[in-house]
Design an enzyme around this catalytic site. Structure first.
Site, PDB file in Angstrom:
ATOM      1  N   SER A 131     -33.571 -41.951 -46.776  1.00  0.00           N
ATOM      2  CA  SER A 131     -32.730 -42.481 -45.704  1.00  0.00           C
ATOM      3  C   SER A 131     -32.253 -41.309 -44.860  1.00  0.00           C
ATOM      4  O   SER A 131     -32.213 -40.173 -45.330  1.00  0.00           O
ATOM      5  CB  SER A 131     -31.545 -43.255 -46.277  1.00  0.00           C
ATOM      6  OG  SER A 131     -30.686 -42.381 -46.974  1.00  0.00           O
ATOM      7  N   ARG A 132     -31.894 -41.581 -43.633  1.00  0.00           N
ATOM      8  CA  ARG A 132     -31.461 -40.489 -42.750  1.00  0.00           C
ATOM      9  C   ARG A 132     -30.082 -39.971 -43.126  1.00  0.00           C
ATOM     10  O   ARG A 132     -29.830 -38.779 -43.034  1.00  0.00           O
ATOM     11  CB  ARG A 132     -31.477 -40.947 -41.292  1.00  0.00           C
ATOM     12  CG  ARG A 132     -32.885 -41.072 -40.758  1.00  0.00           C
ATOM     13  CD  ARG A 132     -32.906 -41.308 -39.292  1.00  0.00           C
ATOM     14  NE  ARG A 132     -32.454 -42.665 -38.999  1.00  0.00           N
ATOM     15  CZ  ARG A 132     -32.687 -43.296 -37.871  1.00  0.00           C
ATOM     16  NH1 ARG A 132     -33.353 -42.713 -36.916  1.00  0.00           N
ATOM     17  NH2 ARG A 132     -32.261 -44.518 -37.675  1.00  0.00           N
ATOM     18  N   ARG A 181     -36.888 -37.703 -41.978  1.00  0.00           N
ATOM     19  CA  ARG A 181     -36.994 -38.234 -43.341  1.00  0.00           C
ATOM     20  C   ARG A 181     -38.053 -37.458 -44.109  1.00  0.00           C
ATOM     21  O   ARG A 181     -38.963 -36.902 -43.517  1.00  0.00           O
ATOM     22  CB  ARG A 181     -37.419 -39.707 -43.324  1.00  0.00           C
ATOM     23  CG  ARG A 181     -36.546 -40.604 -42.490  1.00  0.00           C
ATOM     24  CD  ARG A 181     -37.181 -41.994 -42.386  1.00  0.00           C
ATOM     25  NE  ARG A 181     -36.435 -42.874 -41.518  1.00  0.00           N
ATOM     26  CZ  ARG A 181     -35.425 -43.629 -41.909  1.00  0.00           C
ATOM     27  NH1 ARG A 181     -35.025 -43.597 -43.160  1.00  0.00           N
ATOM     28  NH2 ARG A 181     -34.800 -44.421 -41.057  1.00  0.00           N
ATOM     29  N   GLU A 211     -42.839 -46.420 -37.762  1.00  0.00           N
ATOM     30  CA  GLU A 211     -41.791 -45.605 -37.157  1.00  0.00           C
ATOM     31  C   GLU A 211     -41.145 -44.646 -38.160  1.00  0.00           C
ATOM     32  O   GLU A 211     -40.865 -43.496 -37.831  1.00  0.00           O
ATOM     33  CB  GLU A 211     -40.705 -46.511 -36.549  1.00  0.00           C
ATOM     34  CG  GLU A 211     -41.195 -47.284 -35.340  1.00  0.00           C
ATOM     35  CD  GLU A 211     -40.162 -48.276 -34.814  1.00  0.00           C
ATOM     36  OE1 GLU A 211     -38.999 -48.256 -35.272  1.00  0.00           O
ATOM     37  OE2 GLU A 211     -40.531 -49.080 -33.937  1.00  0.00           O
ATOM     38  N   GLU A 212     -40.897 -45.113 -39.380  1.00  0.00           N
ATOM     39  CA  GLU A 212     -40.147 -44.323 -40.356  1.00  0.00           C
ATOM     40  C   GLU A 212     -41.010 -43.452 -41.255  1.00  0.00           C
ATOM     41  O   GLU A 212     -40.529 -42.457 -41.783  1.00  0.00           O
ATOM     42  CB  GLU A 212     -39.277 -45.253 -41.216  1.00  0.00           C
ATOM     43  CG  GLU A 212     -38.229 -45.987 -40.392  1.00  0.00           C
ATOM     44  CD  GLU A 212     -37.353 -46.921 -41.210  1.00  0.00           C
ATOM     45  OE1 GLU A 212     -37.555 -47.050 -42.434  1.00  0.00           O
ATOM     46  OE2 GLU A 212     -36.439 -47.521 -40.612  1.00  0.00           O
ATOM     47  N   GLU A 260     -41.829 -50.938 -38.885  1.00  0.00           N
ATOM     48  CA  GLU A 260     -40.884 -49.995 -39.495  1.00  0.00           C
ATOM     49  C   GLU A 260     -41.631 -48.944 -40.317  1.00  0.00           C
ATOM     50  O   GLU A 260     -41.253 -47.775 -40.319  1.00  0.00           O
ATOM     51  CB  GLU A 260     -39.859 -50.732 -40.356  1.00  0.00           C
ATOM     52  CG  GLU A 260     -38.916 -51.603 -39.565  1.00  0.00           C
ATOM     53  CD  GLU A 260     -38.038 -50.850 -38.571  1.00  0.00           C
ATOM     54  OE1 GLU A 260     -37.761 -49.648 -38.773  1.00  0.00           O
ATOM     55  OE2 GLU A 260     -37.626 -51.457 -37.574  1.00  0.00           O
TER      56      GLU A 260
END
Length: 156
Positions: free
Chosen positions: A40-41, A121, A69-70, A66
């Site tokens: 998690s950021r 991340r 993107e993550e 997601e």
């Protein structure tokens, strides 16, 4: 493949929608099943890519977006929900929100080096057992431990 209809979020606000869609990203390498977790950021704890519903997307499509993107994941999903887990999301402007995350399997076909949240991340491949040990949510740990797409394929 299960046919899902796109969501329509007309009139909805993030604070009203407390369901997120998560991607359980996996690969089979040398006959071993591995799952991809990211940090998690904020707290840097291990999680799966997940996010809010997206207008015009299916739940599985939102989870796949997601994952891109993550974590830089490109892949495919059959659209079936594997399970649901609960957690508390810290939303700066709204405080802690109780959330439910619906989990969708994403078979990873490509892992990009450059993607929207690169540098924000960490990501790591690990066994289901290890992944279940490092996540905080007991329901998510169970989903990870029980997940095996090879068994689903054998029973189909």
């Amino acid at each position: 493949m299960i046919k899902q209809l796109p969501l329509s979020l007309a009139g909805a606000h993030k604070r009203d929608v407390r369901t997120q869609f998560a991607a359980l990203c996996y690969r089979i390498k040398k006959k071993k099943l591995q799952v991809l977790l990211i940090t998690s950021r904020g707290t840097r704890r291990w999680i799966m890519p997940k996010g809010w519903p997206m207008d015009g997307q299916t739940p599985a499509g939102s989870a796949m977006q997601e994952a891109w993107e993550e974590a830089g994941v490109r892949g495919r999903s059959d659209g079936r929900c594997l399970g649901i887990y609960s957690y508390s999301k810290d939303a700066d402007d709204l405080g802690a929100l109780p959330c439910l995350a619906m989990v969708y399997a994403v078979e990873v076909t490509d892992l990009a080096e450059d993607y929207p949240e690169v540098g924000q991340r960490k990501r790591a491949w690990m066994s289901r057992k290890k992944a279940a040990q490092v996540v905080d949510e007991p329901e998510l740990a169970r989903i990870l431990r029980d997940f095996d797409p090879r068994e689903d394929a054998a029973s189909a």
